[in-house]
Scaffold this motif. Structure first.
Motif, PDB file in Angstrom:
ATOM      1  N   LYS A   1       0.829  -1.213   0.000  1.00 29.25           N
ATOM      2  CA  LYS A   1       0.000   0.000   0.000  1.00 29.25           C
ATOM      3  C   LYS A   1       0.859   1.258   0.000  1.00 29.25           C
ATOM      4  CE  LYS A   1      -2.027  -1.251   3.771  1.00 29.25           C
ATOM      5  NZ  LYS A   1      -1.245  -2.502   3.864  1.00 29.25           N
ATOM      6  N   SER A   2       1.907   1.277   0.812  1.00 27.89           N
ATOM      7  CA  SER A   2       2.776   2.456   0.843  1.00 27.89           C
ATOM      8  C   SER A   2       3.492   2.652  -0.483  1.00 27.89           C
ATOM      9  CB  SER A   2       3.799   2.316   1.978  1.00 27.89           C
ATOM     10  OG  SER A   2       3.155   2.238   3.233  1.00 27.89           O
ATOM     11  N   SER A   3       3.916   1.567  -1.106  1.00 30.52           N
ATOM     12  CA  SER A   3       4.563   1.679  -2.413  1.00 30.52           C
ATOM     13  C   SER A   3       3.583   2.183  -3.453  1.00 30.52           C
ATOM     14  CB  SER A   3       5.109   0.317  -2.838  1.00 30.52           C
ATOM     15  OG  SER A   3       6.065  -0.159  -1.895  1.00 30.52           O
ATOM     16  N   LEU A   4       2.307   1.766  -3.356  1.00 31.62           N
ATOM     17  CA  LEU A   4       1.299   2.202  -4.316  1.00 31.62           C
ATOM     18  C   LEU A   4       1.020   3.687  -4.190  1.00 31.62           C
ATOM     19  CD1 LEU A   4      -0.804   1.695  -6.481  1.00 31.62           C
ATOM     20  CD2 LEU A   4      -2.371   0.895  -4.688  1.00 31.62           C
ATOM     21  N   ILE A   5       0.843   4.180  -2.955  1.00 34.33           N
ATOM     22  CA  ILE A   5       0.536   5.601  -2.788  1.00 34.33           C
ATOM     23  C   ILE A   5       1.739   6.460  -3.159  1.00 34.33           C
ATOM     24  CG2 ILE A   5       1.213   5.843  -0.369  1.00 34.33           C
ATOM     25  CD1 ILE A   5      -1.278   7.547   0.041  1.00 34.33           C
ATOM     26  N   ALA A   6       2.946   5.926  -2.968  1.00 27.80           N
ATOM     27  CA  ALA A   6       4.140   6.665  -3.380  1.00 27.80           C
ATOM     28  C   ALA A   6       4.248   6.718  -4.902  1.00 27.80           C
ATOM     29  CB  ALA A   6       5.386   6.026  -2.777  1.00 27.80           C
ATOM     30  N   ALA A   7       3.735   5.691  -5.583  1.00 27.95           N
ATOM     31  CA  ALA A   7       3.836   5.641  -7.048  1.00 27.95           C
ATOM     32  C   ALA A   7       2.797   6.513  -7.732  1.00 27.95           C
ATOM     33  CB  ALA A   7       3.699   4.196  -7.520  1.00 27.95           C
ATOM     34  N   ILE A   8       1.608   6.678  -7.136  1.00 30.29           N
ATOM     35  CA  ILE A   8       0.542   7.428  -7.816  1.00 30.29           C
ATOM     36  C   ILE A   8       0.409   8.854  -7.301  1.00 30.29           C
ATOM     37  CG2 ILE A   8      -0.736   5.313  -8.282  1.00 30.29           C
ATOM     38  CD1 ILE A   8      -2.569   5.964  -5.976  1.00 30.29           C
ATOM     39  N   SER A   9       1.181   9.242  -6.280  1.00 33.81           N
ATOM     40  CA  SER A   9       1.087  10.593  -5.729  1.00 33.81           C
ATOM     41  C   SER A   9       2.475  11.072  -5.341  1.00 33.81           C
ATOM     42  CB  SER A   9       0.148  10.620  -4.519  1.00 33.81           C
ATOM     43  OG  SER A   9       0.729   9.946  -3.428  1.00 33.81           O
ATOM     44  N   ALA A  10       2.502  12.257  -4.735  1.00 31.08           N
ATOM     45  CA  ALA A  10       3.776  12.825  -4.289  1.00 31.08           C
ATOM     46  C   ALA A  10       4.108  12.444  -2.852  1.00 31.08           C
ATOM     47  CB  ALA A  10       3.737  14.346  -4.414  1.00 31.08           C
ATOM     48  N   ALA A  11       3.282  11.587  -2.238  1.00 30.62           N
ATOM     49  CA  ALA A  11       3.563  11.173  -0.864  1.00 30.62           C
ATOM     50  C   ALA A  11       4.814  10.302  -0.829  1.00 30.62           C
ATOM     51  CB  ALA A  11       2.371  10.413  -0.289  1.00 30.62           C
ATOM     52  N   ARG A  12       5.575  10.423   0.229  1.00 29.93           N
ATOM     53  CA  ARG A  12       6.805   9.650   0.380  1.00 29.93           C
ATOM     54  C   ARG A  12       6.810   8.950   1.739  1.00 29.93           C
ATOM     55  NH1 ARG A  12       6.412   9.950  -4.023  1.00 29.93           N
ATOM     56  NH2 ARG A  12       7.778  10.880  -5.604  1.00 29.93           N
TER      57      ARG A  12
ATOM     58  N   THR B   1       3.265  -0.774 -13.303  1.00 30.08           N
ATOM     59  CA  THR B   1       2.403  -1.434 -14.288  1.00 30.08           C
ATOM     60  C   THR B   1       0.944  -1.314 -13.847  1.00 30.08           C
ATOM     61  OG1 THR B   1       4.152  -3.024 -14.788  1.00 30.08           O
ATOM     62  CG2 THR B   1       1.916  -3.614 -15.450  1.00 30.08           C
ATOM     63  N   GLY B   2       0.053  -0.905 -14.744  1.00 36.44           N
ATOM     64  CA  GLY B   2      -1.384  -0.846 -14.484  1.00 36.44           C
ATOM     65  C   GLY B   2      -1.834   0.274 -13.572  1.00 36.44           C
ATOM     66  N   LEU B   3      -0.963   1.204 -13.204  1.00 37.34           N
ATOM     67  CA  LEU B   3      -1.350   2.261 -12.277  1.00 37.34           C
ATOM     68  C   LEU B   3      -2.273   3.291 -12.919  1.00 37.34           C
ATOM     69  CD1 LEU B   3       1.988   2.920 -10.329  1.00 37.34           C
ATOM     70  CD2 LEU B   3       0.142   1.301  -9.832  1.00 37.34           C
ATOM     71  N   ARG B   4      -2.096   3.559 -14.208  1.00 35.06           N
ATOM     72  CA  ARG B   4      -2.945   4.552 -14.864  1.00 35.06           C
ATOM     73  C   ARG B   4      -4.397   4.081 -14.883  1.00 35.06           C
ATOM     74  NH1 ARG B   4      -2.883   8.835 -18.327  1.00 35.06           N
ATOM     75  NH2 ARG B   4      -4.489   8.886 -19.956  1.00 35.06           N
ATOM     76  N   GLU B   5      -4.621   2.820 -15.270  1.00 35.65           N
ATOM     77  CA  GLU B   5      -5.988   2.299 -15.307  1.00 35.65           C
ATOM     78  C   GLU B   5      -6.615   2.312 -13.917  1.00 35.65           C
ATOM     79  OE1 GLU B   5      -3.373   0.928 -16.527  1.00 35.65           O
ATOM     80  OE2 GLU B   5      -3.666   0.854 -18.722  1.00 35.65           O
TER      81      GLU B   5
END
Length: 523
Positions: A172-183, A329-333
């Motif tokens: 989950k943390s990796s996902l939110i870091a990939a789709i937003s500016a959160a670190r 992979t697949g983050l845009r969709e």
């Protein structure tokens, strides 16, 4: 281990009102120019205010006692005292205020939202404000009232549109870091995330907030681990995204069983009633719109696991997305699917205007008393307790060291009808009467002989002759005292005359001085 503080118990108290002033105006050729004592200032309030720069309740965890400043006392020459300053306590957006019993007092959402947690006390009136046509120069003033004092519970519930939920180390943390500016902090061990993280995501023209809720475990809905601390951050979210680990190394885990366990925990968690929709309906967590994100498809056997469980998940009616937070992979969709859920939720809110109940102001009925009298018993003796907002406030305002102030209190209570009501409920002279509750009360022996009208008694300033313990003799008692003094005086004369005749004295006690003509009476 990092401290996770999203719930604190705060002890707040408003400032005490300043006392009124007793003063008489004096100037040359006007030694008694009338009362000029000013009123005391009101105590300060304790106010909770939403501040976007505040993100934690940690300050209130370390300093849980907060007090507003007191009002200043009144001064002579009709100068009022300064009001106490309002104490502003900044809280994060999404803070819910509750009492000790768990009842919701306020839900603070939006920059600048406020809630008065403890009101300051009212300042006392000076003797200038108490003067009247009959009471020319009062020798007393009213005291300031203490402010409210209470314990409140602050709970921080994250304000987000979508929550990412799942097992620890599901990504989950990796996902939110990939789709937003959160670190957020990311590591390869469970429970890396100990505090919720927020990230802002833009998908097309939709901008929404995603919350990375720390990992859940079985029993979280009953408070196991940090379940309650984590689940309360999901309550405001309009939709959920289940992040399932397709690359788990544990042999007894698979994405479908993980989903069933998390869904069971969401179903058992009871959402606060403050998060009901505009129609008043409360949507449980397990009934909110959901998406499935099969994460770590780039790992060995990760894609095979995703292909194996995807048909079962789609059969249950879920929209499934195969993603990899590491390779993006697949983050845009997934982002655009999340944006659709957010847009639908916002459209429902806009379409259904909130139901706002108009406040109904109900004045006190004409025949409704401002107090009640309850008969009790103490040490096998009757006790009458007076309960009411006005009598309790008046007692707090009275300086019992000043007889005139006590007399003024007696007049106010009599005008309110308390003495007549005590007669009606069977109170006898000398019975104990208590005004107020156990925590803050005053007790006295009831004497119904007191008459109202202290301003007509003409006593010296600061005193009330009705309170002086002097028994006024009756006319018959005065006659008896006068006759006894006459008889005692005559007995003394007879004794002296007998001594004279016995040769002890040479002058009769009945001897009178010579008159104007020179005659004398020597008996």
């Amino acid at each position: 281990m990092a401290a996770f503080i999203d719930r604190v118990v705060l002890h707040v108290s408003g400032g005490t009102g300043g006392h009124g002033c007793v003063s008489v105006h004096r100037e040359k050729f006007k030694p008694l120019g009338g009362p000029d004592g000013g009123n005391g200032g009101n105590g300060g309030d304790v106010v909770l205010r939403v501040d976007n720069q505040t993100t934690t309740l940690l300050d209130y965890h370390h300093l849980p006692h907060r007090n507003a400043s007191n009002g200043e006392g009144g001064k002579g020459d009709n100068r009022p005292g300064r009001h106490g300053e309002t104490l502003i306590l900044s809280v994060p957006e999404g803070t819910v205020v509750k009492d000790r019993e768990g009842n919701i007092l306020a839900d603070l959402v939006g920059e600048g939202s406020e809630y008065t947690a403890a009101a300051g006390g009212q300042g006392g009136l000076g003797n200038a404000a108490l003067a009247s046509r009959k009471r020319k120069a009062p020798g007393f003033a009213l005291l300031g009232i203490p402010g409210d004092e209470r314990d409140i519970v602050l709970e921080l519930k994250t304000v987000a549109d979508i929550a990412l939920v799942g097992y620890p180390s599901a990504g989950k943390s990796s996902l939110i870091a990939a789709i937003s500016a959160a670190r957020p902090k990311i590591a390869d061990y469970p429970f890396t995330t100990l505090v919720p993280n927020l990230g802002v995501v833009e998908a097309g023209e939709t901008r929404f907030t995603v919350a990375d809720v720390p990992g859940l475990i079985p029993g979280a809905s009953q408070g196991k681990g940090l379940g309650h601390e984590f689940l309360r951050h999901v309550e405001r979210c309009a939709a959920l995204v289940h992040v399932l680990d397709c690359g788990a190394l544990e042999s007894d885990r698979d994405p479908v069983s993980d989903l069933d366990i998390i869904e069971a925990e969401l179903e058992q968690y009871e959402v606060d009633s403050s998060f009901a929709g505009s129609d008043g309906q409360l949507i449980p967590l397990n009934e909110r719109p959901k998406l499935i994100a099969l994460n770590k498809v780039d790992m060995p056997d990760g894609q095979d696991m995703a292909d194996f469980v995807r048909p079962e998940l789609e059969k249950r009616g879920y929209r499934v997305f195969e993603i990899s937070a590491l390779s993006r992979t697949g983050l845009r969709e997934l982002s655009f699917a999340m944006a659709e859920l957010v847009a639908e939720a916002r459209a429902r809110i806009d379409a259904a205007p909130p139901v706002v109940e108009a406040p109904v102001i109900k004045p006190r009925a004409v025949n409704q008393r401002a107090f009640t009298i309850r008969r009790e018993e103490r040490n096998l003796e009757p006790l009458f307790r007076i309960i009411g907002e006005k009598p309790v406030r008046w007692v707090k305002q009275t300086d019992f060291r000043n007889d005139e102030a006590v007399g003024y209190l007696a007049d106010r209570l009599a005008k309110l009808g308390i003495e007549d009501e005590l007669f009606r409920v069977g109170a006898q002279p000398g019975d104990a009467v208590v005004i107020g509750d156990e925590s803050d009360s005053v007790i006295f022996d009831w004497e119904p002989t007191m008459s109202a009208g202290a301003e007509l008694l003409g006593s010296r300033r600061g005193h009330d002759v009705r309170l002086e313990e002097t028994d006024r003799p009756t006319r018959q008692q005065k006659r008896e005292d006068h006759q006894s003094r006459k008889e005692a005086k005559q007995a003394a004369r007879d004794e002296l005359e007998a001594e004279r005749k016995a040769g002890i004295w040479t002058e009769s006690v009945n001897y009178k001085m010579p008159g104007p003509e020179g005659d004398s009476d020597k008996g």
